[in-house]
Every structure is written in structure tokens, then in C-alpha cells.
Write a protein that holds these residues in place. Structure first.
Motif, PDB file in Angstrom:
ATOM      1  N   GLN A  17       0.854   4.249  -2.830  1.00 50.33           N
ATOM      2  CA  GLN A  17       0.492   5.584  -2.395  1.00 50.33           C
ATOM      3  C   GLN A  17       1.524   6.597  -2.877  1.00 50.33           C
ATOM      4  N   LYS A  23       0.642   9.611  -5.741  1.00 50.91           N
ATOM      5  CA  LYS A  23       0.529  10.906  -5.074  1.00 50.91           C
ATOM      6  C   LYS A  23       0.275  12.021  -6.080  1.00 50.91           C
ATOM      7  N   GLU A  83       0.824  -1.220   0.000  1.00 46.59           N
ATOM      8  CA  GLU A  83       0.000   0.000   0.000  1.00 46.59           C
ATOM      9  C   GLU A  83       0.855   1.266   0.000  1.00 46.59           C
ATOM     10  N   GLY A  95      -6.719   7.316  -4.381  1.00 48.90           N
ATOM     11  CA  GLY A  95      -7.273   6.326  -3.466  1.00 48.90           C
ATOM     12  C   GLY A  95      -7.803   5.102  -4.173  1.00 48.90           C
ATOM     13  N   VAL A  99      -4.821   2.950  -5.454  1.00 48.51           N
ATOM     14  CA  VAL A  99      -4.141   2.231  -4.377  1.00 48.51           C
ATOM     15  C   VAL A  99      -4.942   1.002  -3.958  1.00 48.51           C
TER      16      VAL A  99
END
Length: 248
Positions: free
Chosen positions: A114, A118, A110, A124, A127
Motif C-alpha cells: 500500500q 500510494k 499488504e 488497489g 496491492v
């Protein structure tokens, strides 16, 4: 979604770091005795190491480097047939990577995804979709992302060449992982680059490369030369094919 160039740029960094190339796990047979290589000039040692390395079929590279200001930890086994396997760590995230010779796969945790997503509007969602799964990036998608070149040992070795104007000087014999090594040291202002070449007339491979004082310091060890790279195919049920999803 594409893997950040900061990760992929490690390929170029590795090519520079391995400018001479290689290390063998076999015994050198030189302990307690002088070698012709030991008596050679720094340039001659560079030339011999470069020639020996370009003949390699596989190698393992492990260490820490900086690329675009980010610290990368790598442990990769690569072969000339395009196969590779290993891990990449960046910040708090880690990803397993492999190429079976036809397609590239990456399985990140994860934290890794992430970092990669970014700033993206659907970070979201990406991910949650990608974490813990093998993401297939082969074919046209992989080439576009630049990931396939990460496992291109042929290209990496092709970039390794001797520098006819090298300013390196020989240091005193030392040991790297139990093997006699000849340090070649080059200083440029505050930057110091040291490569350690196996003190072996038959296999004058590079054992380690270190860079200190530069904007991208690091250390890289080379082992498992010509050792077959074994690939374990990811289960189809755990693979997410980006090409099929039309990911960009």
C-alpha cells in the motif's frame, strides 16, 4: 509498478554508514591486553578497517536508518556473489527480500505494498495482486527498478574507503556486543558520527556505526562476516514474475 526509490536509496545510505566496514563474530583474543591497533591514530585505524572490510565475502547489516525522510529498518545478509536475504520494514509494512545470485524477489505484506503504490491509479489492484506473494524483479526489470543494486555487496564494499582528511578522534575503549571496541568520533556542528572498530589487530572490523543530529540519523550493526549466506528459493507457485506481466 516499481519499488519506491525511498526504499532503494537505502543502498547509498548503507554505503555511507559502513564507510569503514565490518565485524567478526569470532573472539578477538584481545581481552585484558593492549593491541597495536589501540595505540594507532584515528587515521591509521580507519585505513586498517577499510582494508580489512574490502576483503570480506559476506556480512550482515541490521539497524535503523532514515532515507528521504522515511524510517527504514533493515536486517540483511549479503554476499559478494550477489546473494542476499533479509527483511525491510517501512512504516507499518514489512517485506522479505532475497536474491539467489541471478534474480531478485520481494514478498511484502499488504501495508508494505500500500505504501509502495500510494498515488497510483491502480493501487488497489496492485496491492491485491502482490500482497503475500514473492514478486520476481530480476533481469532487465530488476535492473530498471534498481533493486538488484541493493544486494550488490561488491559495490557496497568498493564505496568504502578511508578519508585522508578525517577529523575523527579516538574515544575510550568500550564494548559492543561483548567485544572490545575503539570509538572514532567525528563532530560537524550538531551532527555526531561514531564508528566502533573491533580492538583486534587481526580483524579490525567495524562493529557499529551511529549518526546523531543529522537529517538522516541512524544506527547500523555489522555481524556474521564471511558467514555463508543461505538462500531458500521461493516456491514457483508463489512467485509472480513482473517481467512476464509486462509491469512497469
Amino acid at each position: 509498478m516499481r519499488v519506491k526509490k525511498s526504499i532503494l536509496a537505502a543502498t547509498a545510505v548503507l554505503a555511507t554508514a559502513a564507510g569503514l566496514a565490518g565485524c567478526s563474530n569470532g573472539g578477538s583474543g584481545t581481552e585484558g591486553s593492549a593491541t597495536k591497533l589501540q595505540e594507532s591514530s584515528a587515521q591509521e585505524i580507519t585505513d586498517k578497517a577499510a582494508e580489512a572490510t574490502k576483503a570480506l565475502d559476506s556480512v550482515r547489516m541490521a539497524g535503523q536508518i532514515y532515507s528521504e525522510g522515511e524510517r527504514l529498518q533493515l536486517d540483511m545478509a549479503l554476499a559478494k556473489d550477489g546473494k542476499c536475504t533479509g527483511t525491510i520494514s517501512m512504516g507499518e509494512g514489512t517485506a522479505e527480500v532475497l536474491n539467489n545470485g541471478t534474480a531478485s524477489y520481494m514478498k511484502g505484506d499488504e501495508a508494505f505494498w500500500q505504501a509502495q503504490s500510494k498515488g497510483e491509479a491502480e493501487a488497489g489492484t496492485f496491492v491485491e495482486m502482490l500482497k503475500g506473494r514473492w514478486v520476481k524483479m530480476g533481469g532487465e526489470q530488476g535492473a530498471d527498478a534498481g533493486f538488484d543494486s541493493f544486494c550488490d555487496l561488491d559495490k557496497l564494499l568498493a564505496d568504502m574507503d578511508s578519508d585522508t582528511s578525517t577529523k575523527a578522534t579516538k574515544g575510550e575503549l568500550t564494548e559492543i556486543d561483548g567485544r572490545q571496541a575503539i570509538p572514532l568520533v567525528e563532530e560537524d556542528g550538531k551532527e555526531t558520527t561514531t564508528v566502533y572498530v573491533a580492538n583486534d589487530d587481526a580483524e579490525p572490523y567495524l562493529l557499529r556505526m551511529e549518526n546523531e543530529g543529522s537529517d538522516e540519523p541512524g544506527v547500523m550493526d555489522l555481524t556474521d562476516h564471511n558467514k555463508p549466506v543461505k538462500i531458500t528459493e521461493p516456491p514457483a507457485s508463489e512467485v509472480l514474475d513482473l517481467a512476464e506481466l509486462g509491469a512497469q
